[in-house]
Write an enzyme that holds these catalytic residues in place. Structure first.
Site: not given
Ligand SMILES: Cc1ncc(COP(=O)(O)O)c(C=O)c1O
Length: 368
Positions: A180, A204, A110
């Site tokens: 994040d 989540k 991520w």
């Molecule tokens: C730590 C983290 N950042 C970003 C995201 C991306 O999220 P989204 O699908 O809402 O764009 C996720 C998705 O699982 C994640 O776990």
């Protein structure tokens, strides 16, 4: 369409990484309010976002989140769309001047995605990377190469796929710290004042997908570059109470119910106690066995996403099939990592972890 009474006892234990388990009580409340919200004769989904009723729902959700995280008054709380991934672009578009530099810490998939996206908008310095540790450990801050004049420092507090979590907050002086927190917000205590901006995809620990929550210090508003799309300008979102356009009304409402539920559970401190006990139980089961393993350095093990491998990957299929039969769902690890992953967010109770650990012991006894 078939309509039948919901049998709560049929609800499985859901270890999905996201969209993830929601508290049963929240779903029941939403169900009860589905056709007729508080005697108004319509569903929340059918309300104008400008109506007094909906504005009250939205404001209450914001207030409850503020209470849960003790968000200081000089921070805005935004309920936006586009998921956490859109923030990967929105952050540099708002906070990185075209001739500036931003520092990023790379600890997994991520944070890597955040870096790749930010690079489209300016100079990015990867101040530290967990690559040298195969993404099994987080480099200590003494080893970070921070820029002198970074517009901000970005990191991911919990890598959902790798199962790697910071148990400390980086100290970056006056540089805004951007995090994040998609997969660990509201799971343990947090001092919001240490951050310039926090963002979290909802699906989540907050609510259903379709929503991303941004908590941003007010002095960081109004810095968007001129080419920034209107919809991605934090100041415009803040000035319009996250309603510059039609927001994700139902996801926002449902997140509000989750916040109420969290308050009833005793808030974030209570969740932290429960989450600590849950992850202790699961990691102990892994560590006490020669059959299961988790490679992450102990001080960086995620409380929320626990990847583990079986000694013989040929048994993975049988493990997952047996788990499914017992109502232990979504334990398959991410395709890039393999093995298993149990996501044990706030709505996944100790009973779920106990059931998983009992099944793991049973499977090991029979098949190891
Ligand atoms: C730590 C983290 N950042 C970003 C995201 C991306 O999220 P989204 O699908 O809402 O764009 C996720 C998705 O699982 C994640 O776990």
């Amino acid at each position: 369409m078939n309509l039948r009474e919901t049998d709560v006892s049929k609800r499985a234990f859901n270890f999905c990484a996201g969209p993830a388990a929601l508290p049963t009580a929240v779903l029941q409340r939403a169900q009860a309010e589905m056709l007729d919200w508080q005697g108004k004769g319509l569903s929340v989904m059918e309300m104008s976002h400008r109506s007094d009723e909906y504005v009250a729902i939205a404001s209450q959700a914001e207030q409850d989140l503020r209470d849960l995280l003790a968000v200081p008054n000089d921070y805005k709380v935004l309920f936006l769309q586009g998921g956490a991934s859109q923030q990967f672009a929105e952050i540099p578009l708002n906070l990185l001047p075209e001739d500036g530099v931003a520092d990023y810490v790379e600890t997994g998939i991520w944070s890597k995605k955040a870096i790749e996206e930010a690079r489209r908008y300016g100079a990015i310095n990867v101040a530290a990377s967990a690559k040298a540790h195969d993404y099994f450990a987080i480099p200590g801050q003494n080893d970070w190469q921070l820029s002198k004049d970074a517009a901000y420092v970005h990191y991911c507090s919990n890598e959902t796929i790798g199962g790697l979590q910071f148990d400390w907050v980086p100290q970056v002086g006056d540089t805004p710290l951007v995090a994040d927190m998609s997969s660990d917000i509201l799971s343990r205590s947090l001092d919001v004042s240490q951050f310039g901006l926090i963002y979290a995809g909802a699906q989540k620990n907050i609510g259903p997908s379709g929503l991303v929550v941004v908590i941003v210090r007010e002095d960081l508003l109004g810095r968007a570059r001129s080419s920034c799309p209107t919809m991605l300008d934090y100041k415009i979102s803040a000035d319009n109470g996250s309603m510059y356009n039609t927001p994700a009304t139902y996801s926002w409402y449902l997140s509000g119910l989750v916040f109420q539920w969290l308050k009833e559970q005793g808030g974030v401190e209570a969740m932290e106690r429960i989450n600590r006990a849950k992850k202790d139980l699961l990691y102990k089961a892994i560590d006490d066995s020669d059959f299961y393993s988790n490679p992450i350095a102990h001080n960086a093990r995620s409380w929320m996403n626990v990847p583990f491998r079986l000694a013989d990957e040929k048994l993975d299929k049988a493990f997952l099939a047996g788990a499914d039969e017992r109502g232990l769902l979504n334990l398959k690890g991410h395709r890039s990592v393999g093995g298993m992953r149990a996501s044990i967010y706030n709505a996944v109770g100790m009973d779920a972890v106990e059931a998983l650990v009992a099944y793991m012991a049973e499977f090991e006894k029979e098949r190891a």
